[in-house]
Design a protein around this motif. Structure first.
Motif, mmCIF file in Angstrom:
data_model
loop_
_atom_site.group_PDB
_atom_site.id
_atom_site.type_symbol
_atom_site.label_atom_id
_atom_site.label_comp_id
_atom_site.label_asym_id
_atom_site.label_seq_id
_atom_site.Cartn_x
_atom_site.Cartn_y
_atom_site.Cartn_z
ATOM 1 N N SER A 97 0.759 -1.137 0.164
ATOM 2 C CA SER A 97 -0.065 -0.027 0.114
ATOM 3 C C SER A 97 0.804 1.330 -0.042
ATOM 4 O O SER A 97 1.927 1.285 0.277
ATOM 5 C CB SER A 97 -0.848 0.154 1.408
ATOM 6 O OG SER A 97 -1.898 -0.947 1.225
ATOM 7 N N LEU A 98 0.362 2.266 -0.504
ATOM 8 C CA LEU A 98 0.928 3.629 -0.633
ATOM 9 C C LEU A 98 -0.271 4.594 -0.169
ATOM 10 O O LEU A 98 -1.186 4.318 -0.885
ATOM 11 C CB LEU A 98 1.627 4.021 -1.748
ATOM 12 C CG LEU A 98 3.077 3.446 -1.934
ATOM 13 C CD1 LEU A 98 3.587 3.636 -3.191
ATOM 14 C CD2 LEU A 98 4.323 3.869 -0.980
ATOM 15 N N ARG A 99 0.169 5.771 0.229
ATOM 16 C CA ARG A 99 -0.872 6.817 0.324
ATOM 17 C C ARG A 99 -0.114 8.061 -0.400
ATOM 18 O O ARG A 99 0.907 8.601 0.252
ATOM 19 C CB ARG A 99 -1.050 7.038 1.805
ATOM 20 C CG ARG A 99 -2.271 8.284 2.073
ATOM 21 C CD ARG A 99 -2.494 8.616 3.320
ATOM 22 N NE ARG A 99 -3.915 9.218 3.469
ATOM 23 C CZ ARG A 99 -4.106 10.229 4.538
ATOM 24 N NH1 ARG A 99 -2.942 10.369 5.176
ATOM 25 N NH2 ARG A 99 -5.172 10.727 4.768
ATOM 26 N N GLN A 146 -5.496 6.823 -1.431
ATOM 27 C CA GLN A 146 -5.140 5.663 -0.643
ATOM 28 C C GLN A 146 -5.019 4.467 -1.674
ATOM 29 O O GLN A 146 -5.880 4.058 -2.330
ATOM 30 C CB GLN A 146 -6.196 5.462 0.537
ATOM 31 C CG GLN A 146 -5.584 3.940 1.218
ATOM 32 C CD GLN A 146 -4.059 4.063 2.191
ATOM 33 O OE1 GLN A 146 -3.866 5.112 2.587
ATOM 34 N NE2 GLN A 146 -3.433 2.980 2.016
ATOM 35 N N MET A 147 -3.842 3.823 -1.761
ATOM 36 C CA MET A 147 -3.418 2.684 -2.798
ATOM 37 C C MET A 147 -3.422 1.455 -2.199
ATOM 38 O O MET A 147 -2.371 1.495 -1.284
ATOM 39 C CB MET A 147 -2.694 3.092 -3.865
ATOM 40 C CG MET A 147 -2.883 4.297 -4.335
ATOM 41 S SD MET A 147 -1.697 4.686 -5.668
ATOM 42 C CE MET A 147 -0.029 4.849 -4.941
ATOM 43 N N ASN A 148 -4.129 0.395 -2.263
ATOM 44 C CA ASN A 148 -4.006 -0.977 -1.582
ATOM 45 C C ASN A 148 -3.811 -1.782 -2.719
ATOM 46 O O ASN A 148 -4.176 -1.592 -3.782
ATOM 47 C CB ASN A 148 -5.117 -1.352 -0.639
ATOM 48 C CG ASN A 148 -5.366 -0.190 0.468
ATOM 49 O OD1 ASN A 148 -4.384 0.272 1.073
ATOM 50 N ND2 ASN A 148 -6.533 0.047 0.890
ATOM 51 N N SER A 149 -3.314 -3.024 -2.033
ATOM 52 C CA SER A 149 -3.293 -4.165 -3.199
ATOM 53 C C SER A 149 -2.649 -3.819 -4.567
ATOM 54 O O SER A 149 -3.248 -4.060 -5.676
ATOM 55 C CB SER A 149 -4.701 -4.916 -3.398
ATOM 56 O OG SER A 149 -5.313 -5.275 -2.166
ATOM 57 N N LEU A 150 -1.680 -3.010 -4.224
ATOM 58 C CA LEU A 150 -0.996 -2.572 -5.476
ATOM 59 C C LEU A 150 -0.251 -3.678 -6.336
ATOM 60 O O LEU A 150 0.077 -4.767 -5.838
ATOM 61 C CB LEU A 150 0.394 -1.626 -5.147
ATOM 62 C CG LEU A 150 -0.524 -0.298 -4.587
ATOM 63 C CD1 LEU A 150 0.873 0.376 -4.015
ATOM 64 C CD2 LEU A 150 -0.692 0.414 -5.997
ATOM 65 N N LYS A 151 -0.506 -3.404 -7.656
ATOM 66 C CA LYS A 151 0.076 -4.166 -8.739
ATOM 67 C C LYS A 151 1.279 -3.802 -9.737
ATOM 68 O O LYS A 151 1.214 -2.504 -9.698
ATOM 69 C CB LYS A 151 -1.095 -4.623 -9.767
ATOM 70 C CG LYS A 151 -2.272 -5.431 -8.999
ATOM 71 C CD LYS A 151 -3.331 -5.462 -9.880
ATOM 72 C CE LYS A 151 -4.803 -6.113 -9.362
ATOM 73 N NZ LYS A 151 -5.919 -6.280 -10.300
ATOM 74 N N PRO A 152 1.971 -4.642 -10.364
ATOM 75 C CA PRO A 152 2.974 -3.951 -11.107
ATOM 76 C C PRO A 152 2.517 -3.035 -12.183
ATOM 77 O O PRO A 152 3.288 -2.163 -12.465
ATOM 78 C CB PRO A 152 3.757 -5.230 -11.565
ATOM 79 C CG PRO A 152 3.690 -6.287 -10.654
ATOM 80 C CD PRO A 152 2.250 -6.009 -10.019
ATOM 81 N N GLU A 153 1.401 -3.419 -12.708
ATOM 82 C CA GLU A 153 0.874 -2.668 -13.758
ATOM 83 C C GLU A 153 0.308 -1.090 -13.075
ATOM 84 O O GLU A 153 -0.027 -0.330 -13.991
ATOM 85 C CB GLU A 153 -0.438 -3.195 -14.453
ATOM 86 C CG GLU A 153 -1.502 -3.796 -13.617
ATOM 87 C CD GLU A 153 -1.145 -5.430 -13.219
ATOM 88 O OE1 GLU A 153 0.018 -5.529 -12.861
ATOM 89 O OE2 GLU A 153 -2.313 -5.938 -13.295
ATOM 90 N N ASP A 154 0.336 -0.869 -11.661
ATOM 91 C CA ASP A 154 0.056 0.337 -11.096
ATOM 92 C C ASP A 154 1.327 1.213 -11.337
ATOM 93 O O ASP A 154 1.299 2.437 -11.068
ATOM 94 C CB ASP A 154 -0.151 0.189 -9.886
ATOM 95 C CG ASP A 154 -1.738 -0.365 -9.650
ATOM 96 O OD1 ASP A 154 -2.024 -1.337 -8.640
ATOM 97 O OD2 ASP A 154 -2.520 -0.445 -10.473
ATOM 98 N N THR A 155 2.460 0.742 -11.632
ATOM 99 C CA THR A 155 3.676 1.598 -11.700
ATOM 100 C C THR A 155 3.513 2.601 -12.786
ATOM 101 O O THR A 155 3.115 2.437 -13.834
ATOM 102 C CB THR A 155 4.850 0.568 -12.076
ATOM 103 O OG1 THR A 155 5.031 -0.360 -11.119
ATOM 104 C CG2 THR A 155 6.109 1.648 -12.468
ATOM 105 N N ALA A 156 3.636 3.942 -12.301
ATOM 106 C CA ALA A 156 3.448 5.335 -13.076
ATOM 107 C C ALA A 156 3.930 6.437 -12.171
ATOM 108 O O ALA A 156 4.164 6.282 -11.238
ATOM 109 C CB ALA A 156 2.272 5.429 -13.503
#
Length: 123
Positions: free
Chosen positions: A16-18, A81-91
């Motif tokens: 997760s990241l916020r 708030q970003m949870n359950s992040l996936k590699p495709e969320d990289t940006a």
């Protein structure tokens, strides 16, 4: 008007990241605020947006159920708030704001942009 985004970083998949975005300057009537992202070689895409009163929030299908947008008008700040992040969320994630009364999901409806913050999700 200046928008300052922060909170990006490197995280493992599932983490997760916020993100935060603080608006300064002539902040009155920044009715709609949003987050967009741009991956290398791709166009900037909509992630989430929220109305002044927070009664309307919209999400891209790709992040629905994992990301939550919120705002604190007293602090002129919007959060993601970003949870359950996936590699495709990289940006690179950009915050945006405008005085529109309607919440839009397209870049050209936002007149004010932050500088972007890098989010990298490792597999």
């Amino acid at each position: 008007v200046q928008l300052q985004a922060s909170g990006g970083g490197l995280v493992q998949a599932g983490g997760s990241l916020r993100l935060s975005c603080a608006v300064s300057g002539r902040t009155f009537n920044m009715n709609v605020m949003g987050w967009f992202r741009q991956a290398p070689g791709k166009e900037r895409e909509f992630v989430a947006a929220i109305s002044w009163s927070s009664d309307s929030a919209y999400y891209a299908d790709s992040v629905k159920g994992r990301f939550t947008i919120s705002r604190d008008n007293a602090k002129n700040t919007v959060y993601l708030q970003m949870n359950s992040l996936k590699p495709e969320d990289t940006a690179v994630y950009y915050c945006a704001a405008d005085r529109n009364y309607q919440v839009y999901t397209v870049t050209w409806k936002y007149g004010y942009w932050g500088q972007g913050t890098q989010v990298t999700v490792s597999s």
